[in-house]
Design an enzyme around this catalytic site. Structure first.
Site, PDB file in Angstrom:
ATOM      1  N   LYS B  64      65.073  37.936  42.344  1.00  0.00           N
ATOM      2  CA  LYS B  64      64.566  37.264  43.541  1.00  0.00           C
ATOM      3  C   LYS B  64      63.325  36.470  43.145  1.00  0.00           C
ATOM      4  O   LYS B  64      62.529  36.935  42.309  1.00  0.00           O
ATOM      5  CB  LYS B  64      64.227  38.351  44.570  1.00  0.00           C
ATOM      6  CG  LYS B  64      63.892  37.886  45.967  1.00  0.00           C
ATOM      7  CD  LYS B  64      63.646  39.110  46.867  1.00  0.00           C
ATOM      8  CE  LYS B  64      63.337  38.744  48.299  1.00  0.00           C
ATOM      9  NZ  LYS B  64      63.126  39.943  49.151  1.00  0.00           N
ATOM     10  N   SER B 139      65.696  39.610  53.403  1.00  0.00           N
ATOM     11  CA  SER B 139      65.265  38.374  52.774  1.00  0.00           C
ATOM     12  C   SER B 139      65.833  38.133  51.366  1.00  0.00           C
ATOM     13  O   SER B 139      65.761  37.008  50.874  1.00  0.00           O
ATOM     14  CB  SER B 139      63.738  38.341  52.676  1.00  0.00           C
ATOM     15  OG  SER B 139      63.272  39.391  51.858  1.00  0.00           O
ATOM     16  N   SER B 163      65.292  44.299  53.434  1.00  0.00           N
ATOM     17  CA  SER B 163      65.589  43.045  52.739  1.00  0.00           C
ATOM     18  C   SER B 163      66.526  43.173  51.548  1.00  0.00           C
ATOM     19  O   SER B 163      66.979  42.161  51.020  1.00  0.00           O
ATOM     20  CB  SER B 163      64.292  42.366  52.287  1.00  0.00           C
ATOM     21  OG  SER B 163      63.680  41.717  53.368  1.00  0.00           O
TER      22      SER B 163
END
Lengths: 97, 455
Positions: B64, B139, B163
């Protein structure tokens, strides 16, 4: 619990938050904040008298270390290299006073 | 999807080239913001030359884009950091590289990890792996989609309120949120320090277990890390499973509830006892979360001031430099959360909001502890619905937040929780089931997931 957020409230919060918002942002922000604060107000239903707050969950204790310099990949030169503006090995900003 | 074992023993350079070709072939999903081709091929050559050995020798992965890495920018999917070249690497990245794993790219996220759909990215949304008209979840949407599309066998993500778990559920992969403190957060963009955790996505629980085993453990550079307790080898299989009653109400999509029940039936067939358990405090977790987390965000994001790194607005006035840099660098959702945080922490409102929420959090933890006297594992859905349509919740932040209602509880209590694939909806959308355990029971949760795969 007051959940009416005026334009002035938004401007005050923006100042506390170091944010300069556009007019359109100010209007939508007051509506969004009212909606969110209205939702979280349901905590009023809970009796929390005498309950200790939980700020962190793993019983952390202060961690001490020796006051000793350890070399790190992010050294002074590398950190200055990512700054927007530098002069003589320091980060430069507009005049403060 | 790809398994780690498929990459072991072969040529690392070939593995990396294959992953890069795969990444480029699925670029329309916007799951990756940047590829680290040059550095990845350099590392791969070292693995092939025998200079780097380890349990993940030559295995490609993505991180990420809120993990600081060399070989690419680290943007947190924000304009603020859109040209940021990290001066250091996250400990989790260093640990994986030490075992021979190779980061081939940085995945998309909601800017600064604020969101549940990856639509808040400054660089456009990620599309769902199963249905391009739907959100990836968030996310950590980019990591979930890259794993689901088989670009890489595993991906790193962060989970502050769901997330990792929610996008794992939306895309049909395994997603692991560890116990708070199990994995070092050094070198990862901070969001809410009392609930931020680092975990992974994989195609199966066994691969996730290997990745977590490698990244777990104490780090001198992160004072909140626990000693390494993660040990998948010596486990007493748990027996008592509680289905969380509050997560199975009529408000929850029927296909989602059915997937949870089907998984429970499989557990029963494997010798687990399953019964319903009520945790009334869960109803209040989203309210607690959206006080505590914005408060911590408003503090953590104060560092983005345009002075030391990131964007700097053109101006001769220092106060304007702060305000305008932040206005230019942050997305609407970042500003919203900072403003809520400033509100609940401001004098006159601190006791009524912030302190109240932290007291409610104690009540929640007490309730979890009581449930764990009777149950080894709690289970329920991950999110009330399968992946929703792109744009469906964008205009109403509160509606978007409700997608987190089943994941924030474990975050506030610091509990490990995983999302495992549990079937599909009538529209063929993936649905995950969530397993929640006591602190430090991470390996147990994965063992249970492993025991059910292929059944």
């Amino acid at each position: 619990m007051a959940t009416t957020i005026s334009r002035d409230d938004v401007l005050h919060l923006a100042e506390l938050s170091n944010l300069i918002l556009t007019d359109a942002e100010i209007d939508s922000m007051s509506k969004d904040l009212e909606s969110i604060l209205g939702y979280v107000a349901q905590l009023d239903e809970l009796d929390t008298d005498g309950v200790e707050p939980t700020y962190q969950v793993i019983d952390l204790e202060n961690v001490w270390r020796e006051d000793k310099v350890v070399p790190h990949v992010a050294d002074k030169d590398n950190l200055l290299a990512i700054a927007p503006d530098t002069e003589n090995g320091q980060i430069k900003v507009p005049k403060v006073l | 999807m790809a398994k780690i074992s498929e990459y072991l023993g072969g040529s690392a350079v070939d593995n990396v080239k294959k992953a890069i070709v795969a990444a480029k072939s699925v670029s329309k999903y916007n799951s990756l913001l940047e590829l680290c081709e040059e550095r990845a091929l350099d590392l791969a050559a070292k693995v092939d030359a025998g200079e780097i050995k380890g349990r993940l020798a030559g295995v490609p992965f993505v991180a990420k884009d809120n993990f600081l890495t060399f070989g690419s920018k680290t943007t947190a999917a924000s304009h603020f950091l859109e040209n940021f070249e990290a001066p250091l690497q996250a400990t989790a990245i260093e640990k994986l590289e030490a075992e021979g794993a190779i980061c081939i790219g940085k995945s998309n996220l909601d800017a600064f990890a604020h969101g549940g759909s990856t639509e808040n990215s400054a660089f456009g949304p990620t599309l769902n792996a199963a249905d391009e008209t739907r959100v990836a979840g968030g996310s950590s949407g980019g990591s979930a989609v890259a794993t689901a599309l088989g670009v890489v066998p595993f991906a790193l993500g962060t989970d502050t309120g769901g997330s990792i778990r929610q996008p794992a559920s939306f895309n049909g992969v395994v997603g692991v949120k560890p116990t708070y403190g199990m994995v070092s957060r050094y070198g990862v963009v901070a969001m809410a320090s009392s609930t931020d955790t680092i975990g992974c996505f994989a195609s199966c629980a066994e691969d996730a277990e290997l990745v977590m085993d490698i990244i777990a453990g104490h780090d001198d550079l992160d004072m909140t890390t626990l000693p390494d307790y993660f040990d998948p080898t010596t486990l007493d299989m748990p027996k008592r499973v509680g289905i969380i009653k509050e997560f199975m109400s009529d408000d929850v999509d029927e296909d989602v509830r059915n997937a949870t029940r089907t998984y429970a039936t499989k557990l029963e067939a494997s010798g687990f006892t399953v019964s319903e358990v009520s945790l009334p405090m869960l109803k209040y977790t989203l309210a607690m979360y959206y006080i505590i987390v914005p408060a911590e965000i408003s503090s953590n994001l104060a560092r983005y001031d345009g002075v030391r790194y990131g964007v700097r607005a053109e101006t001769n006035d220092l106060n304007e430099l702060y305000g305008k840099s932040r206005d230019q660098g942050f997305e609407a959702e970042n500003k919203r959360r900072i403003m809520i945080g400033s509100y609940v922490l401001s004098s006159g409102f601190f006791d009524a909001y912030y302190l109240k929420a932290q007291k409610a959090r104690t009540l929640l933890i007490n309730e979890f502890n009581k449930a764990f006297e009777d149950y080894d594992i709690l289970m329920g859905p991950v999110s009330p619905t399968p992946a929703f349509k792109l744009g469906a919740n964008s205009s109403d932040p509160m509606k978007m937040y409700l997608a987190d209602i089943m994941t924030v509880g474990a975050s506030l209590a610091g509990l490990p929780a995983i999302s495992v694939p549990a079937g599909v909806s009538a529209d063929s959308l993936p649905i995950g089931v969530q397993l929640i355990g006591q602190r430090r029971s991470d390996a147990l949760l994965l063992a249970v997931a492993k025991s059910q795969e292929g059944k």
